[in-house]
Scaffold this motif. Structure first.
Motif, PDB file in Angstrom:
ATOM      1  N   VAL A 100       0.848  -1.197   0.000  1.00  0.00           N
ATOM      2  CA  VAL A 100       0.000   0.000   0.000  1.00  0.00           C
ATOM      3  C   VAL A 100       0.879   1.241   0.000  1.00  0.00           C
ATOM      4  O   VAL A 100       2.020   1.220   0.473  1.00  0.00           O
ATOM      5  CB  VAL A 100      -0.968   0.030   1.204  1.00  0.00           C
ATOM      6  CG1 VAL A 100      -2.063  -1.009   1.061  1.00  0.00           C
ATOM      7  CG2 VAL A 100      -0.236  -0.168   2.520  1.00  0.00           C
ATOM      8  N   GLN A 101       0.327   2.325  -0.520  1.00  0.00           N
ATOM      9  CA  GLN A 101       1.082   3.570  -0.667  1.00  0.00           C
ATOM     10  C   GLN A 101       0.237   4.740  -0.175  1.00  0.00           C
ATOM     11  O   GLN A 101      -0.957   4.826  -0.475  1.00  0.00           O
ATOM     12  CB  GLN A 101       1.445   3.773  -2.140  1.00  0.00           C
ATOM     13  CG  GLN A 101       2.314   4.984  -2.423  1.00  0.00           C
ATOM     14  CD  GLN A 101       2.677   5.053  -3.898  1.00  0.00           C
ATOM     15  OE1 GLN A 101       1.796   5.104  -4.766  1.00  0.00           O
ATOM     16  NE2 GLN A 101       3.964   5.027  -4.200  1.00  0.00           N
ATOM     17  N   ALA A 102       0.872   5.641   0.575  1.00  0.00           N
ATOM     18  CA  ALA A 102       0.200   6.840   1.087  1.00  0.00           C
ATOM     19  C   ALA A 102       0.463   8.014   0.159  1.00  0.00           C
ATOM     20  O   ALA A 102       1.602   8.241  -0.263  1.00  0.00           O
ATOM     21  CB  ALA A 102       0.699   7.160   2.488  1.00  0.00           C
ATOM     22  N   ILE A 103      -0.595   8.760  -0.146  1.00  0.00           N
ATOM     23  CA  ILE A 103      -0.504   9.937  -1.022  1.00  0.00           C
ATOM     24  C   ILE A 103      -1.161  11.111  -0.302  1.00  0.00           C
ATOM     25  O   ILE A 103      -2.297  11.008   0.177  1.00  0.00           O
ATOM     26  CB  ILE A 103      -1.236   9.680  -2.358  1.00  0.00           C
ATOM     27  CG1 ILE A 103      -0.651   8.449  -3.056  1.00  0.00           C
ATOM     28  CG2 ILE A 103      -1.154  10.917  -3.258  1.00  0.00           C
ATOM     29  CD1 ILE A 103      -1.547   7.896  -4.154  1.00  0.00           C
ATOM     30  N   LEU A 104      -0.433  12.212  -0.218  1.00  0.00           N
ATOM     31  CA  LEU A 104      -0.945  13.421   0.420  1.00  0.00           C
ATOM     32  C   LEU A 104      -0.894  14.545  -0.613  1.00  0.00           C
ATOM     33  O   LEU A 104       0.180  14.928  -1.077  1.00  0.00           O
ATOM     34  CB  LEU A 104      -0.092  13.748   1.654  1.00  0.00           C
ATOM     35  CG  LEU A 104      -0.473  14.942   2.518  1.00  0.00           C
ATOM     36  CD1 LEU A 104      -0.082  14.675   3.978  1.00  0.00           C
ATOM     37  CD2 LEU A 104       0.221  16.221   2.062  1.00  0.00           C
ATOM     38  N   SER A 105      -2.071  15.031  -1.015  1.00  0.00           N
ATOM     39  CA  SER A 105      -2.132  16.134  -1.975  1.00  0.00           C
ATOM     40  C   SER A 105      -1.734  17.423  -1.274  1.00  0.00           C
ATOM     41  O   SER A 105      -2.102  17.640  -0.117  1.00  0.00           O
ATOM     42  CB  SER A 105      -3.540  16.272  -2.548  1.00  0.00           C
ATOM     43  OG  SER A 105      -3.914  15.068  -3.188  1.00  0.00           O
ATOM     44  N   LYS A 106      -1.008  18.277  -1.964  1.00  0.00           N
ATOM     45  CA  LYS A 106      -0.559  19.513  -1.325  1.00  0.00           C
ATOM     46  C   LYS A 106      -1.754  20.422  -1.046  1.00  0.00           C
ATOM     47  O   LYS A 106      -2.743  20.416  -1.785  1.00  0.00           O
ATOM     48  CB  LYS A 106       0.461  20.218  -2.226  1.00  0.00           C
ATOM     49  CG  LYS A 106       1.778  19.452  -2.294  1.00  0.00           C
ATOM     50  CD  LYS A 106       2.763  20.117  -3.218  1.00  0.00           C
ATOM     51  CE  LYS A 106       4.064  19.322  -3.264  1.00  0.00           C
ATOM     52  NZ  LYS A 106       4.998  19.871  -4.270  1.00  0.00           N
ATOM     53  N   PRO A 107      -1.663  21.207   0.052  1.00  0.00           N
ATOM     54  CA  PRO A 107      -2.821  22.031   0.429  1.00  0.00           C
ATOM     55  C   PRO A 107      -3.064  23.155  -0.571  1.00  0.00           C
ATOM     56  O   PRO A 107      -2.140  23.618  -1.242  1.00  0.00           O
ATOM     57  CB  PRO A 107      -2.419  22.601   1.796  1.00  0.00           C
ATOM     58  CG  PRO A 107      -0.934  22.524   1.843  1.00  0.00           C
ATOM     59  CD  PRO A 107      -0.546  21.359   0.988  1.00  0.00           C
ATOM     60  N   LEU A 108      -4.309  23.579  -0.644  1.00  0.00           N
ATOM     61  CA  LEU A 108      -4.630  24.762  -1.431  1.00  0.00           C
ATOM     62  C   LEU A 108      -3.997  25.975  -0.749  1.00  0.00           C
ATOM     63  O   LEU A 108      -3.874  26.002   0.483  1.00  0.00           O
ATOM     64  CB  LEU A 108      -6.152  24.948  -1.514  1.00  0.00           C
ATOM     65  CG  LEU A 108      -6.911  23.846  -2.268  1.00  0.00           C
ATOM     66  CD1 LEU A 108      -8.408  24.005  -2.073  1.00  0.00           C
ATOM     67  CD2 LEU A 108      -6.545  23.886  -3.746  1.00  0.00           C
ATOM     68  N   PRO A 109      -3.579  26.970  -1.491  1.00  0.00           N
ATOM     69  CA  PRO A 109      -2.959  28.155  -0.884  1.00  0.00           C
ATOM     70  C   PRO A 109      -3.854  28.748   0.203  1.00  0.00           C
ATOM     71  O   PRO A 109      -5.078  28.843   0.045  1.00  0.00           O
ATOM     72  CB  PRO A 109      -2.824  29.119  -2.073  1.00  0.00           C
ATOM     73  CG  PRO A 109      -2.792  28.242  -3.290  1.00  0.00           C
ATOM     74  CD  PRO A 109      -3.651  27.061  -2.958  1.00  0.00           C
ATOM     75  N   GLY A 110      -3.231  29.099   1.311  1.00  0.00           N
ATOM     76  CA  GLY A 110      -3.974  29.733   2.399  1.00  0.00           C
ATOM     77  C   GLY A 110      -4.692  28.778   3.319  1.00  0.00           C
ATOM     78  O   GLY A 110      -5.381  29.198   4.245  1.00  0.00           O
TER      79      GLY A 110
END
Length: 321
Positions: A100-110
Motif C-alpha cells: 500500500v502507498q500513502a498519497i498526500l495532496s498539497k494544500p490549497l494556498p492559504g
C-alpha cells in the motif's frame, strides 16, 4: 543547546510532484490475530473474517496512519507532531502481504488541509480523507461525513445505545513493554519492531520535546485500551470494524509512560444495509486537565455477525429487514 531538526524524524523516501507527496510502497503487519473482544475472536482473526466474507484477517485501519506521518512531517515540520490531524474513511480492507502507498495532496494556498489517499498496487482505495494541522479552517473529512450520514433505523444491536451517552473518565498510559490487553495483545516495543515508518522520536528523547512520543497509530490503541471497562450497551456477541476514524492532536505530542484521562461520548448513530454504527468521540486530557487530543471513531457492527439478528429484528420492528 541546539534543538534537533524535525526533518530527522524519518528517513522515509518521499516522492514529490507538483500536486502531492507520495510515500514508498509498504506491507503493513497484522498484529491482531489474537485479539479478543466480546469474548470471541475479531475481524482480524482469519477464521472469523472468512466466515463474514473477507479473505482473511484484516489489518486494523489506524496501522495505515503511520505511512502518512513522514508526509505530514515533510509538509508541516514540528507542527505535525503537535497539532496534526488525520481524518479517514476506510474504503477497503487490507491484508498482510499487500503493498500500500500513502498519497498526500498539497494544500490549497492559504489552507492547512490536504486530501489523503491510500491505494493498493491495483488501484484499490484503502482509505481516503484529510490531513491538517492547527485550528481547523475547513471541515475535516469526517466532520463533513457526519452531516451526510444515513440515520440508523430499526436498530437491533444498538437499540439501547443513545446519542450523548458518555463514559466515565478512565486513566490510561502506554509504557514500552506494557501488553495493551485483549483488544491489543502486543506492546509498543513489539509494534515499533514492525511499524511501517519508524522514527527515533518514538523510542528515545532525541526530539524537540525530550521525551519519547507515541506514534499516531498507537494513539488509537491508547485511547481504546480501557474501553471494555465501560462498554456501550450494545447487543452481542457481534463483530465490528473501524469504518471511519479521525485522530486530532491539540496539544501534542503524547508521551510514552505518561498518565492521561479519556472519556467517550456517542455523537451519532448511523446504519447501512450490512451494519449498525456508533460514532464515538474520545476526548483525552493530560494530568493538568488540559484536552490534548480527540478521536472520532465509527465502529460499524456487522449485522450478519449477530446470530439472533433476524429474529430480534422481527420481534422489535415487526418485519423482516
Amino acid at each position: 543547546m541546539e534543538e534537533p531538526m524535525t526533518s530527522s524524524a524519518f528517513n522515509t523516501e518521499i516522492t514529490e510532484t507538483a500536486e502531492a507527496l507520495i510515500g514508498p510502497w509498504r506491507q503493513p503487519r497484522q498484529m491482531l490475530h489474537a485479539q479478543v473482544y466480546d469474548a470471541h475472536a475479531s475481524i482480524h482473526d482469519d477464521a472469523t473474517a472468512q466466515k463474514l466474507g473477507f479473505k482473511g484477517g484484516t489489518i486494523e485501519g489506524p496501522t495505515h496512519f503511520s505511512q502518512f506521518a513522514p508526509l505530514g512531517a515533510r509538509l508541516w515540520g514540528q507542527a505535525w507532531f503537535e497539532s496534526g490531524c488525520l481524518s479517514a474513511h476506510y474504503r477497503n480492507a487490507c491484508f498482510e502481504g499487500e503493498d500500500v502507498q500513502a498519497i498526500l495532496s498539497k494544500p490549497l494556498p492559504g489552507t492547512s488541509q490536504c486530501q489523503i489517499q491510500m491505494v493498493k498496487r491495483d488501484g484499490t482505495e484503502v482509505l481516503r480523507g484529510t490531513a491538517s494541522v492547527g485550528e481547523a479552517q475547513v471541515a475535516t473529512a469526517l466532520e463533513t461525513r457526519l452531516t451526510e450520514l444515513k440515520p440508523l433505523t430499526d436498530p437491533v444491536i444498538l437499540r439501547d445505545v443513545k446519542v450523548a451517552h458518555t463514559s466515565k473518565r478512565q486513566q490510561v498510559r502506554m509504557a514500552f513493554d506494557q501488553n495493551m490487553g485483549d483488544l491489543y495483545p502486543f506492546s509498543l516495543r513489539q509494534k515499533l519492531a514492525v511499524i511501517t515508518e519508524n522514527s527515533p522520536y518514538y523510542s528515545s528523547a532525541a526530539n524537540p520535546w525530550r521525551k519519547a512520543i507515541i506514534p499516531m497509530e498507537m494513539l488509537s490503541v491508547l485511547f481504546q485500551y480501557r474501553s471494555k471497562d465501560d462498554p456501550l450497551p450494545a447487543k452481542g456477541p457481534a463483530v465490528g470494524l473501524f469504518a471511519d476514524q479521525e485522530i486530532r492532536l491539540m496539544k501534542g505530542p503524547l508521551f510514552v509512560d505518561e498518565e492521561y484521562e479519556v472519556e467517550r461520548e456517542v455523537v451519532a448513530l448511523s446504519g447501512s444495509r450490512r451494519t449498525e454504527s456508533a460514532w464515538v468521540k474520545t476526548r483525552v486530557f493530560d494530568a493538568a486537565g488540559a484536552m490534548v487530543a480527540t478521536m472520532l471513531l465509527n465502529m460499524a457492527t456487522l449485522k450478519d455477525s449477530y446470530a439472533p439478528y433476524e429474529e430480534e429484528h422481527q420481534r422489535l420492528h415487526g418485519a423482516a429487514r
